[in-house]
Enzyme design. Structure first.
Site, PDB file in Angstrom:
ATOM      1  N   GLU A  86      32.288 -16.092   6.285  1.00 19.05           N
ATOM      2  CA  GLU A  86      32.216 -16.358   7.716  1.00 19.05           C
ATOM      3  C   GLU A  86      33.597 -16.176   8.344  1.00 19.05           C
ATOM      4  OE1 GLU A  86      30.411 -20.216   8.201  1.00 19.05           O
ATOM      5  OE2 GLU A  86      28.411 -19.384   7.977  1.00 19.05           O
ATOM      6  N   HIS A 110      29.566 -26.536  20.296  1.00 22.55           N
ATOM      7  CA  HIS A 110      29.052 -26.554  18.925  1.00 22.55           C
ATOM      8  C   HIS A 110      29.619 -27.681  18.064  1.00 22.55           C
ATOM      9  CE1 HIS A 110      27.407 -25.043  15.212  1.00 22.55           C
ATOM     10  NE2 HIS A 110      28.595 -24.796  14.695  1.00 22.55           N
ATOM     11  N   ARG A 125      36.659 -18.816  15.551  1.00 18.09           N
ATOM     12  CA  ARG A 125      35.644 -18.986  16.571  1.00 18.09           C
ATOM     13  C   ARG A 125      36.208 -19.076  17.991  1.00 18.09           C
ATOM     14  NH1 ARG A 125      31.605 -23.279  13.507  1.00 18.09           N
ATOM     15  NH2 ARG A 125      30.538 -21.713  12.246  1.00 18.09           N
ATOM     16  N   HIS A 164      30.684 -22.405  19.832  1.00 15.76           N
ATOM     17  CA  HIS A 164      30.222 -21.368  18.914  1.00 15.76           C
ATOM     18  C   HIS A 164      30.018 -20.093  19.710  1.00 15.76           C
ATOM     19  CE1 HIS A 164      28.026 -19.190  15.857  1.00 15.76           C
ATOM     20  NE2 HIS A 164      28.341 -20.132  14.998  1.00 15.76           N
ATOM     21  N   ARG A 181      38.023 -25.778  14.086  1.00 19.30           N
ATOM     22  CA  ARG A 181      37.427 -25.916  12.761  1.00 19.30           C
ATOM     23  C   ARG A 181      37.151 -24.564  12.119  1.00 19.30           C
ATOM     24  NH1 ARG A 181      31.917 -26.070  10.876  1.00 19.30           N
ATOM     25  NH2 ARG A 181      31.238 -25.717  13.026  1.00 19.30           N
TER      26      ARG A 181
END
Length: 528
Positions: free
Chosen positions: A110, A333, A272, A226, A368
């Site tokens: 990811e 998110h 992100r 997100h 994060r």
């Protein structure tokens, strides 16, 4: 009701705690949800852990620190990352049906990860983990579930907690729950935004209650948006996991330009915050409510194999992730900050613990790293159980308090105020912020408290207070940060300065009063 330990919430952090707490400890779990509603249940991507010969802890630590943009606690990062292999093995031993390939755990990649290290259960990892652990927790004889209750206030003297107060969502009944230890595992603040990836996202109530109980709050300006929420008619339908981009998905604007190479050398696999702002910029530039996410070039068989649930979901809305591009846009998110706590969850208030998304233990920093959250939940849940089991348990006396039937307040009913708060935060504390916008948001919040006062039932008044305080803490934290970093981008302070944690000290406040232990002095409607 008297317990040795009270747990607020039932996500992965809470379940891990319950499975590791000694059976001699009497636990009460307060939950407003059904089984399938905690944020953990809706996690699609997976859980990150070093679990292949090509990976190592130093790489995972480095990736986490880079994503956290200078605000991670490196010692905390290393301790949690190095626990990852044993955490994943524990979940395997518990029976979680992780996706396998050639009989090995399949690891995907990811955004922000330099290696494949994300174990998953197809594209519904949270559901796979939660259902497995829920079945085991249901067998624990020392755990009592109190469902459809909203915790509205902690019982604290500013230095120690002795319980909490809850309101029944069925009939409004107020109940006092007493315990020398209280664990908050109730999620973050994304439900305060109009577009959120979790259909039942928390609205910061636990963070607000901890703050009023005297606990410090940190880095609450860092709301992670997100990048890719599947949307239909400008309504969020579902998160589309970052693993879609990890397996080769590309982003296009509405004029068919693949735009991420202009924003980052990592392209679609940038952290992100970078991807979310890039999408926001393209939507603004082209006056479009979405961009396109396309993985169809990988072939329908590949996509159907890796993302069966998302394929089925998109087909239900006349799209097909396996064959066509789908419309996506950013949505709130994850809460990167939270109640200040160590890895065991201990806060600045004795007996009060915070674990999972509600806490800021130093792992996430300003942004994060994908799939570190489930890892954090398990590590903190286990560490919290050990800390509580290893400490001397204070005397467990029933809290003797008096609760007013009604409270005079200028705040409206929660259902009336929530849409206003959501619009306010999206405008003034969203993906892109400004100095004047943040101050405008704070003035609007203050104005709500200057409206004509009315009397609300205690539970309703405290629920309104909780979401208002949570919104204020977000904006107050954002106002303190005179820079742009991670998930906080301010057009008036576009450059970074020295990495400093934003701290809002606890402000001890309460709406109950101590009473003598004579039950006749407690309000007639109070059930203790």
């Amino acid at each position: 009701m008297k317990f040795d330990l009270l747990v607020v919430g039932e996500g992965l952090a809470a379940l891990t705690l319950l499975l590791n707490i000694p059976p001699t400890i009497k636990v009460g779990v307060i939950s407003r949800n059904k089984y399938d509603e905690p944020s953990s249940y809706w996690a699609q991507g997976g859980i990150s852990a070093v679990f292949s010969v090509d990976d190592d802890f130093d790489k995972h630590v480095k990736d986490t620190l880079v994503a956290g943009d200078g605000l991670c606690d490196e010692q905390v990062v290393r301790s949690i990352v190095t626990a990852g292999t044993s955490v994943l093995q524990w979940l395997i031993d518990m029976g979680v049906p992780f996706t396998r390939e050639n009989n090995d755990i399949h690891l995907t990649r990811e955004g922000g990860h330099s290696e494949r290290r994300v174990a998953h259960v197809d594209d519904m990892t949270g559901r796979g983990i939660m259902q497995t652990l829920q079945a085991k927790v249901a067998l624990l004889p020392n755990v009592t579930w109190v469902r459809q209750y909203e915790v509205v206030e902690l019982i604290s003297d500013g230095a120690r907690v002795t319980g909490l107060i809850g309101e029944s969502l069925a009939d409004g009944d107020i109940t006092v729950f007493s315990a020398p230890n209280v664990v908050l595992a109730a999620g973050g603040i994304t439900g305060l935004y109009p577009y959120a990836t979790n259909p039942h996202a928390s609205k910061g109530e636990a963070i607000a209650m901890a703050w009023r109980a005297g606990a410090a709050v940190e880095n609450l300006e860092f709301v992670q948006f997100h990048p890719t929420a599947f949307q239909v008619d400008q309504q969020v339908v579902s998160l589309i996991t970052e693993a879609v981009r990890g397996e080769g998905g590309h982003l296009f604007n509405i004029v068919n330009e693949r735009f991420m190479p202009r924003y980052s050398a990592q392209q679609e696999l940038a952290p992100r915050d970078i991807v979310a702002r890039a999408i926001y910029s393209e939507m603004t530039a082209h006056q479009s409510p979405y961009v396109w996410l396309d993985i169809s070039h990988q072939g329908s068989a590949f996509v159907e194999h890796h993302f069966p649930n998302l394929v089925e979901l998109t087909r239900g809305f006349d799209c097909d992730l396996s064959r066509t591009r789908v419309p996506v846009s950013p949505a709130a998110h994850y809460t990167c900050g939270g109640v200040a706590a160590d890895v065991s969850g201990q806060t600045s208030v004795a007996g009060l613990f915070a674990i999972g998304e509600v806490a800021n233990c130093g792992l996430h920093g300003a942004n994060r790293l994908a799939s570190n959250s489930l890892l954090e939940c398990v590590v903190m849940g286990k560490a919290c159980a050990e800390a509580i089991a290893g400490a001397a348990v204070p005397s467990n006396q029933k809290a003797a308090i008096r609760i007013p039937a009604v409270i005079e307040t200028s705040l409206p009913l929660p259902l009336v105020m929530l849409p206003k708060l959501r619009a306010l935060l999206w405008q003034h504390a969203g993906i892109v912020r400004s100095r004047d916008g943040i101050q405008t948001g704070l003035r609007k919040l203050d104005a709500m408290q200057r409206e004509p006062a009315s009397l609300l039932p205690y539970g309703q008044a405290l629920r309104a207070r909780n979401i208002h305080d949570a919104a204020h803490l977000i904006l107050h934290s954002a106002a303190q940060r005179k820079e742009s970093r991670g998930g906080h981008f301010n057009t008036d302070y576009a450059e970074r300065t020295l990495p400093v944690t934003t701290v809002v000290d606890g402000a001890y406040k309460k709406c109950w009063v101590p009473s003598q232990r004579d039950a006749s002095q407690v309000e007639a409607f109070l059930h203790a």
